[in-house]
Design a protein around this motif. Sequence first.
Motif, PDB file in Angstrom:
ATOM      1  N   SER A 240       0.945  -1.176  -0.147  1.00  0.00           N
ATOM      2  CA  SER A 240      -0.042   0.087  -0.132  1.00  0.00           C
ATOM      3  C   SER A 240       1.023   1.284   0.181  1.00  0.00           C
ATOM      4  O   SER A 240       1.691   1.178   0.492  1.00  0.00           O
ATOM      5  CB  SER A 240      -0.974   0.008   0.887  1.00  0.00           C
ATOM      6  N   ILE A 241       0.360   2.370  -0.837  1.00  0.00           N
ATOM      7  CA  ILE A 241       1.353   3.520  -0.741  1.00  0.00           C
ATOM      8  C   ILE A 241       0.606   4.635  -0.506  1.00  0.00           C
ATOM      9  O   ILE A 241      -0.544   4.754  -1.232  1.00  0.00           O
ATOM     10  CB  ILE A 241       1.865   3.531  -2.321  1.00  0.00           C
ATOM     11  N   GLN A 242       1.004   5.305   0.569  1.00  0.00           N
ATOM     12  CA  GLN A 242       0.279   6.538   1.079  1.00  0.00           C
ATOM     13  C   GLN A 242       0.702   7.581   0.411  1.00  0.00           C
ATOM     14  O   GLN A 242       2.019   8.030   0.577  1.00  0.00           O
ATOM     15  CB  GLN A 242       0.105   6.628   2.382  1.00  0.00           C
ATOM     16  N   THR A 243       0.102   8.442  -0.586  1.00  0.00           N
ATOM     17  CA  THR A 243       0.576   9.793  -0.939  1.00  0.00           C
ATOM     18  C   THR A 243      -0.101  10.749  -0.576  1.00  0.00           C
ATOM     19  O   THR A 243      -1.132  11.070  -0.501  1.00  0.00           O
ATOM     20  CB  THR A 243       0.402   9.576  -2.712  1.00  0.00           C
TER      21      THR A 243
ATOM     22  N   ASP B  18      -2.283  19.536  -0.109  1.00  0.00           N
ATOM     23  CA  ASP B  18      -3.040  20.138   0.943  1.00  0.00           C
ATOM     24  C   ASP B  18      -2.374  19.934   2.311  1.00  0.00           C
ATOM     25  O   ASP B  18      -1.915  20.790   3.326  1.00  0.00           O
ATOM     26  CB  ASP B  18      -4.314  20.334   1.136  1.00  0.00           C
ATOM     27  N   ALA B  19      -1.989  18.564   2.450  1.00  0.00           N
ATOM     28  CA  ALA B  19      -1.530  17.852   3.571  1.00  0.00           C
ATOM     29  C   ALA B  19      -0.127  18.440   3.721  1.00  0.00           C
ATOM     30  O   ALA B  19       0.162  18.692   4.622  1.00  0.00           O
ATOM     31  CB  ALA B  19      -1.599  16.393   3.505  1.00  0.00           C
ATOM     32  N   LEU B  20       0.609  18.473   2.677  1.00  0.00           N
ATOM     33  CA  LEU B  20       1.988  19.066   2.710  1.00  0.00           C
ATOM     34  C   LEU B  20       1.954  20.194   3.163  1.00  0.00           C
ATOM     35  O   LEU B  20       2.865  20.868   3.958  1.00  0.00           O
ATOM     36  CB  LEU B  20       2.880  18.835   1.545  1.00  0.00           C
ATOM     37  N   ASP B  21       0.907  21.210   2.762  1.00  0.00           N
ATOM     38  CA  ASP B  21       1.012  22.434   3.095  1.00  0.00           C
ATOM     39  C   ASP B  21       0.830  22.840   4.824  1.00  0.00           C
ATOM     40  O   ASP B  21       1.384  23.607   5.357  1.00  0.00           O
ATOM     41  CB  ASP B  21      -0.072  23.468   2.349  1.00  0.00           C
ATOM     42  N   SER B  22      -0.274  21.908   5.096  1.00  0.00           N
ATOM     43  CA  SER B  22      -0.367  21.753   6.750  1.00  0.00           C
ATOM     44  C   SER B  22       0.692  21.392   7.409  1.00  0.00           C
ATOM     45  O   SER B  22       1.247  21.932   8.574  1.00  0.00           O
ATOM     46  CB  SER B  22      -1.580  21.001   6.866  1.00  0.00           C
TER      47      SER B  22
ATOM     48  N   TYR C  21       4.843   7.033   0.916  1.00  0.00           N
ATOM     49  CA  TYR C  21       5.387   6.046   1.686  1.00  0.00           C
ATOM     50  C   TYR C  21       4.852   4.671   1.419  1.00  0.00           C
ATOM     51  O   TYR C  21       3.594   4.564   1.184  1.00  0.00           O
ATOM     52  CB  TYR C  21       5.318   6.489   3.064  1.00  0.00           C
ATOM     53  N   VAL C  22       5.788   3.677   1.293  1.00  0.00           N
ATOM     54  CA  VAL C  22       5.261   2.483   0.844  1.00  0.00           C
ATOM     55  C   VAL C  22       5.264   1.647   2.300  1.00  0.00           C
ATOM     56  O   VAL C  22       6.003   1.735   3.269  1.00  0.00           O
ATOM     57  CB  VAL C  22       6.359   1.572   0.225  1.00  0.00           C
ATOM     58  N   LEU C  23       4.058   0.974   2.540  1.00  0.00           N
ATOM     59  CA  LEU C  23       3.564   0.128   3.508  1.00  0.00           C
ATOM     60  C   LEU C  23       3.385  -1.071   3.176  1.00  0.00           C
ATOM     61  O   LEU C  23       2.256  -1.396   2.899  1.00  0.00           O
ATOM     62  CB  LEU C  23       2.367   1.052   4.326  1.00  0.00           C
ATOM     63  N   PRO C  24       4.278  -1.987   3.128  1.00  0.00           N
ATOM     64  CA  PRO C  24       4.154  -3.220   2.793  1.00  0.00           C
ATOM     65  C   PRO C  24       2.967  -4.117   3.581  1.00  0.00           C
ATOM     66  O   PRO C  24       2.744  -4.045   4.544  1.00  0.00           O
ATOM     67  CB  PRO C  24       5.393  -4.229   3.092  1.00  0.00           C
ATOM     68  N   VAL C  25       1.965  -4.815   2.614  1.00  0.00           N
ATOM     69  CA  VAL C  25       0.826  -5.354   3.032  1.00  0.00           C
ATOM     70  C   VAL C  25       1.230  -6.633   3.461  1.00  0.00           C
ATOM     71  O   VAL C  25       1.806  -7.467   2.715  1.00  0.00           O
ATOM     72  CB  VAL C  25      -0.234  -5.496   1.916  1.00  0.00           C
ATOM     73  N   THR C  26       0.700  -7.126   4.723  1.00  0.00           N
ATOM     74  CA  THR C  26       1.261  -8.395   5.275  1.00  0.00           C
ATOM     75  C   THR C  26       0.093  -9.427   5.266  1.00  0.00           C
ATOM     76  O   THR C  26       0.235 -10.516   5.311  1.00  0.00           O
ATOM     77  CB  THR C  26       1.731  -8.182   6.896  1.00  0.00           C
ATOM     78  N   SER C  27      -1.225  -9.061   5.076  1.00  0.00           N
ATOM     79  CA  SER C  27      -2.142  -9.976   5.124  1.00  0.00           C
ATOM     80  C   SER C  27      -3.175  -9.178   4.452  1.00  0.00           C
ATOM     81  O   SER C  27      -3.649  -7.952   4.678  1.00  0.00           O
ATOM     82  CB  SER C  27      -2.279 -10.631   6.398  1.00  0.00           C
ATOM     83  N   ILE C  28      -4.219  -9.870   3.769  1.00  0.00           N
ATOM     84  CA  ILE C  28      -5.483  -9.599   3.070  1.00  0.00           C
ATOM     85  C   ILE C  28      -6.482 -10.527   3.554  1.00  0.00           C
ATOM     86  O   ILE C  28      -6.219 -11.878   3.440  1.00  0.00           O
ATOM     87  CB  ILE C  28      -5.233  -9.753   1.713  1.00  0.00           C
ATOM     88  N   THR C  29      -7.422  -9.848   3.928  1.00  0.00           N
ATOM     89  CA  THR C  29      -8.721 -10.948   4.542  1.00  0.00           C
ATOM     90  C   THR C  29      -9.798 -10.842   3.528  1.00  0.00           C
ATOM     91  O   THR C  29     -10.239  -9.780   3.225  1.00  0.00           O
ATOM     92  CB  THR C  29      -9.061 -10.588   5.991  1.00  0.00           C
ATOM     93  N   ILE C  30     -10.207 -12.004   2.979  1.00  0.00           N
ATOM     94  CA  ILE C  30     -11.247 -12.093   1.882  1.00  0.00           C
ATOM     95  C   ILE C  30     -12.597 -12.429   2.551  1.00  0.00           C
ATOM     96  O   ILE C  30     -12.665 -13.223   3.500  1.00  0.00           O
ATOM     97  CB  ILE C  30     -11.028 -13.164   0.966  1.00  0.00           C
TER      98      ILE C  30
ATOM     99  N   ILE D 188      -4.407   6.498  -1.108  1.00  0.00           N
ATOM    100  CA  ILE D 188      -3.745   5.326  -0.842  1.00  0.00           C
ATOM    101  C   ILE D 188      -3.926   4.072  -2.019  1.00  0.00           C
ATOM    102  O   ILE D 188      -5.046   3.865  -2.450  1.00  0.00           O
ATOM    103  CB  ILE D 188      -4.181   4.601   0.729  1.00  0.00           C
ATOM    104  N   ASP D 189      -2.931   3.770  -2.486  1.00  0.00           N
ATOM    105  CA  ASP D 189      -2.856   2.810  -3.543  1.00  0.00           C
ATOM    106  C   ASP D 189      -2.608   1.504  -2.926  1.00  0.00           C
ATOM    107  O   ASP D 189      -1.400   1.378  -2.467  1.00  0.00           O
ATOM    108  CB  ASP D 189      -1.885   3.233  -4.783  1.00  0.00           C
ATOM    109  N   ILE D 190      -3.459   0.546  -3.369  1.00  0.00           N
ATOM    110  CA  ILE D 190      -2.872  -1.054  -2.995  1.00  0.00           C
ATOM    111  C   ILE D 190      -2.680  -1.535  -4.304  1.00  0.00           C
ATOM    112  O   ILE D 190      -3.480  -1.719  -5.162  1.00  0.00           O
ATOM    113  CB  ILE D 190      -4.206  -1.660  -2.309  1.00  0.00           C
ATOM    114  N   ASP D 191      -1.601  -2.252  -4.218  1.00  0.00           N
ATOM    115  CA  ASP D 191      -1.040  -2.925  -5.610  1.00  0.00           C
ATOM    116  C   ASP D 191      -0.411  -4.268  -5.026  1.00  0.00           C
ATOM    117  O   ASP D 191       0.371  -4.288  -4.418  1.00  0.00           O
ATOM    118  CB  ASP D 191       0.156  -1.991  -6.030  1.00  0.00           C
TER     119      ASP D 191
END
Length: 202
Positions: A17-20, A24-28, A51-60, A181-184
């Motif tokens: 998951s990548i949080q960009t 506006d957030a950067l200005d704050s 920032y990359v936040l590696p996904v450790t599990s996915i629940t279906i 947040i992009d989940i890839d």
Amino acid sequence: TSAQALTIPTASLNANSIQTFSQDALDSFELFKVTVTPLGNAYPAATPNAYVLPVTSITIGSGLKIASGEAKGSALEISRTVNGAKRGVTLANFKIDFQQSLVLADTTPIGGVTAPMAPVYSFVKLKDLSVKYKFPFTITADEQLGQLFLTPEAIEAQITSLQLPRVLASAVLPQLDFGTIDIDVVLGFRKAVSTKAYVPAQ
């Protein structure tokens, strides 16, 4: 129901998951002189202010829909210096709850007590999740979440832990869309990331 849920470990898969953060957030951050530092499994992405936040599990869940995803072991420290002392909060062990449309994280003020799985952001899906499975081990997914707004709990935690000027922060923070947040999840393996919960040093 939870009885039908299936959790797939993804520590060894190319699942991120990548949080960009938005402008506006950067200005704050600039306004309040705040710094974001990735800790644990988290690291800066190739694109700026992400920032990359590696996904450790996915629940279906039911209907082969993703119910939640976890980035255990990843943390972002949000801090600033107040009168020569470091103040801030660490968000760790992120969980994206698709059923409640919330991003949750263990929320620990520097020198304070952790609020486990506290709601941090609400979100909307900007791009609907396309998930393909080839059991037992193959899963690919692609989704984008946006309109990340801090929850009332997260606003209070940030004002208190960062010692932000309350009147100004109370006016600014609720209006801010913090980005995406992009989940890839792509085919292939990586060196397994830690699945141990990140605990901030006190």
